[in-house]
Enzyme design. Structure first.
Site, short mmCIF file in Angstrom:
data_model
loop_
_atom_site.label_atom_id
_atom_site.label_comp_id
_atom_site.label_asym_id
_atom_site.label_seq_id
_atom_site.Cartn_x
_atom_site.Cartn_y
_atom_site.Cartn_z
N GLY A 139 0.83 -1.20 0.00
CA GLY A 139 0.00 0.00 0.00
C GLY A 139 0.86 1.25 0.00
O GLY A 139 1.54 1.54 0.99
N VAL B 186 -0.57 6.94 2.61
CA VAL B 186 0.07 7.81 3.61
C VAL B 186 0.89 7.00 4.61
O VAL B 186 2.05 7.30 4.87
CB VAL B 186 -0.98 8.65 4.35
N HIS C 64 10.27 37.43 3.59
CA HIS C 64 11.39 36.90 2.80
C HIS C 64 12.59 36.68 3.71
O HIS C 64 12.86 37.53 4.56
CB HIS C 64 11.77 37.90 1.71
P1 NAI Z 1 -4.42 4.92 2.21
O1 NAI Z 1 -5.80 4.82 1.75
O2 NAI Z 1 -3.75 6.23 2.33
O3 NAI Z 1 -3.48 4.03 1.29
C1 NAI Z 1 -3.70 2.69 1.06
C2 NAI Z 1 -3.06 2.30 -0.25
O4 NAI Z 1 -3.09 0.89 -0.36
C3 NAI Z 1 -3.77 2.85 -1.47
O5 NAI Z 1 -2.85 3.50 -2.28
C4 NAI Z 1 -4.38 1.63 -2.11
O6 NAI Z 1 -4.47 1.73 -3.51
C5 NAI Z 1 -3.40 0.56 -1.71
N1 NAI Z 1 -3.93 -0.81 -1.70
C6 NAI Z 1 -5.15 -1.22 -1.31
N2 NAI Z 1 -5.25 -2.56 -1.41
C7 NAI Z 1 -4.04 -3.00 -1.86
C8 NAI Z 1 -3.50 -4.27 -2.17
N3 NAI Z 1 -4.22 -5.38 -2.00
N4 NAI Z 1 -2.24 -4.36 -2.62
C9 NAI Z 1 -1.49 -3.23 -2.79
N5 NAI Z 1 -1.95 -1.99 -2.51
C10 NAI Z 1 -3.20 -1.87 -2.05
O7 NAI Z 1 -4.41 4.13 3.62
P2 NAI Z 1 -3.29 4.03 4.74
O8 NAI Z 1 -1.98 4.47 4.23
O9 NAI Z 1 -3.43 2.68 5.33
O10 NAI Z 1 -3.79 5.10 5.79
C11 NAI Z 1 -5.10 4.96 6.39
C12 NAI Z 1 -5.65 6.30 6.77
O11 NAI Z 1 -4.93 6.87 7.82
C13 NAI Z 1 -5.61 7.26 5.60
O12 NAI Z 1 -6.92 7.41 5.14
C14 NAI Z 1 -5.11 8.54 6.15
O13 NAI Z 1 -6.09 9.52 6.06
C15 NAI Z 1 -4.80 8.27 7.62
N6 NAI Z 1 -3.43 8.69 7.88
C16 NAI Z 1 -3.10 10.00 7.76
C17 NAI Z 1 -1.81 10.43 7.93
C18 NAI Z 1 -1.50 11.85 7.74
O14 NAI Z 1 -2.42 12.66 7.72
N7 NAI Z 1 -0.23 12.22 7.61
C19 NAI Z 1 -0.73 9.50 8.27
C20 NAI Z 1 -1.18 8.14 8.33
C21 NAI Z 1 -2.47 7.78 8.16
#
Ligand code: NAI
Ligand code: FAD
Length: 465
Positions: free
Chosen positions: A180, A183, A444
């Site tokens: 994945g 983020v 600046h």
């Molecule tokens: P995400 O939705 O950001 O990314 C998950 C990724 O996994 C996607 O790109 C998707 O296409 C991919 N994916 C899904 N199934 C897959 C598979 N079977 N094989 C390969 N790739 C696959 O979710 P993530 O990173 O788990 O984060 C979850 C939530 O936590 C996010 O919605 C985010 O909003 C929140 N978060 C926010 C942060 C920030 O604001 N800096 C930091 C960490 C998390």
């Protein structure tokens, strides 16, 4: 005797719930908050935003020393990793902040009910042996890791882990496969790459960071590759076997094709998060979840059950702490009879890697689907501060309505993009045009000048390029 034990009961003490509880109490409502975790603060403070940023911040220093950035500025050091110490400062940060919420609860006279809440009816929940009643109940139960069938997480073994396990690795893995490229994958992958792991990101889609502007996503791939991450885009994981301390993954092209295998010392499953509703007893109040497992709400955060409200990761929208917090404030104000509003069109999002990736409002693709737009991009290479600081990567992109010039979206890749994006959010909240930003004096030398210059480029010309 009062009809209910409390005016408001909040279920969950994450950024949505604890903020709602404090605001409700500030507004004079008798408030309790149920939390099953041993500490307050939810995912964000315990296993999310805060510990990940503690590890990102510390590993950034290590990387700067190890990769020659510091040497290029005349500071020659050979870093030595003390991983237990790095974890200690992470744990300290979490402890300090979660205790801080406990202090705020006491100060504001919010009662913490320790345990798991289950609805009995729309005004009553069971918490262990205790039955608590309230006139209004807010569901703020947050989200948990989405499991990947065939890839079983076992955080204790530290071979196949989720984000919580990835924060606590006791040794730097030689090879880490991140499933994945969103983020969590990129933040956690960055931490362990900086500390010495070979990181391979397997992403189902053909670009990283879904939801962000396409230019930003394409640039992200270039930047992470340059930093040494291997990207397997358009690829899915179909299985995983673990033998001792090694995992073997089976991969396939997302579009179908020949399978291959990949070995790793550590596999991170980060394919998204799903809302927490299990054991909540929603069936007892006649509240269903939608196809994505979320609770639907109206503009005021009311569910379809009178007296029951919901905020944060459990409701539709981005799963972000600041979105949950703002909703927490608004729901409390609505319950108190005030007007609590969240402008969901202006919720910034930030990826806290190096550089940071940030955005607010529409992507260019979304804006174009709505009507004609004008866009402008200013490279950080031409920003004097970024250039002086040896931070050449990135750009700021401003997207404005072609007719009215109103800013529809701003995207930034820069060392401090997360801080810069606040300016864009304020501008958009006030309905700014690109001209408004272009004619606002910016200090600046600052990275923020790149926002001004990008805005100057929408209708006229920037100066420094
Ligand atoms: P995400 O939705 O950001 O990314 C998950 C990724 O996994 C996607 O790109 C998707 O296409 C991919 N994916 C899904 N199934 C897959 C598979 N079977 N094989 C390969 N790739 C696959 O979710 P993530 O990173 O788990 O984060 C979850 C939530 O936590 C996010 O919605 C985010 O909003 C929140 N978060 C926010 C942060 C920030 O604001 N800096 C930091 C960490 C998390
Ligand atoms: P949560 O924080 O999940 O809190 C819900 C709480 O409710 C939990 O403590 C849970 O124990 C409790 N609970 C659940 N059910 C019950 C029940 N029935 N009874 C009692 N208690 C219950 N977002 C950002 O904006 N910036 C970031 O940098 C960021 N980094 C992240 C890094 C990681 C690794 C992760 C996993 C997430 C990150 N997020 C980040 C997302 C952020 O943590 C969430 O969006 C945010 O915590 C959601 O807040 P919430 O109040 O809705 O739910």
């Amino acid at each position: 005797m009062a009809e209910y034990d409390y005016d408001v009961l909040i279920i969950g003490a994450g950024p949505g719930g604890y903020v709602a509880a404090i605001r409700a109490a500030q507004l004079g409502l008798k408030t309790a908050c149920v939390e099953s975790r041993a500490t307050l603060g939810g995912t964000c403070l315990n296993v999310g935003c805060i510990p990940s940023k503690a590890m990102l911040h510390a590993s950034e220093f290590f990387d700067a020393a190890a990769n020659g950035t510091m040497a290029s500025m005349g500071v020659e050091v050979t870093p030595k990793l003390n991983l237990p110490k790095m974890h200690e400062q992470r744990i300290d940060a979490v402890e300090g902040l979660t205790k801080g919420i406990e202090f705020l609860f006491k100060k504001n006279k919010v009662d913490w009910k320790k345990g798991h809440a289950t609805f009995v009816d729309a005004h009553t929940v069971k918490v262990g042996e205790e039955t608590v009643t309230a006139k209004d109940i807010v569901i703020a139960t947050g989200s948990s890791v989405t499991p990947l069938p065939g890839v079983e997480v076992d955080n204790d073994k530290q071979v196949v882990v989720d984000s919580t396990g990835a924060l606590e690795l006791k040794a730097v893995p030689k090879t880490m496969v991140v499933i994945g490229g969103g983020v969590i994958g990129l933040e956690m992958g960055s931490i362990w790459r900086r500390l010495g792991a070979k990181v391979i990101v397997v992403e189902y889609l053909d670009q990283l960071l879904p939801g962000m502007d396409l230019d930003v996503r394409k640039e992200a791939a270039k930047i992470f590759k340059k930093q040494g991450m291997e990207l397997r885009l358009g690829t899915k994981v179909t299985g995983c076997t673990v033998k001792g301390k090694k995992a073997t993954l089976t991969l396939e092209p997302a579009a179908g094709g020949e399978a291959s295998t990949l070995e790793a010392d550590c596999v991170l499953v980060s394919i998204g998060r799903r809302p927490n509703t299990s054991g909540l007893g929603l069936e007892n109040i006649g509240l269903e979840v939608n196809q994505r497992g979320q609770i639907e709400i109206d503009h005021d955060f009311r569910t379809k059950v009178p007296g029951v409200w919901a905020v944060g990761d459990i409701v539709p929208g981005p799963m972000l702490a600041h979105k949950a917090e703002d909703e927490g404030i608004a729901v409390a104000e609505n319950i108190a009879g005030q007007t609590g509003i969240v402008n969901h069109a202006v919720i910034p999002g930030v990826v806290y890697t190096w550089p940071e990736f940030a955005g607010v409002g529409m992507t260019e693709e979304e804006a174009k689907a709505r009507g004609p737009v004008k866009t402008s991009k200013f490279p950080m290479m031409a920003n004097s501060r970024a250039k002086t600081n040896h931070e050449p990567d990135g750009f700021v992109k401003v997207i404005a309505d072609a007719e009215t010039d109103r800013v529809l979206g701003v995207w930034a890749i820069a060392s401090v993009a997360g801080t810069m994006i606040a300016e864009a959010a304020i501008a958009m909240e006030f309905g700014a045009t690109s001209e408004d930003i272009a004619y606002t004096c910016h200090a600046h030398p600052t990275h923020a000048e790149a926002i001004k210059e990008a805005a100057m480029g929408v209708r006229g010309k920037p100066i420094h390029i």
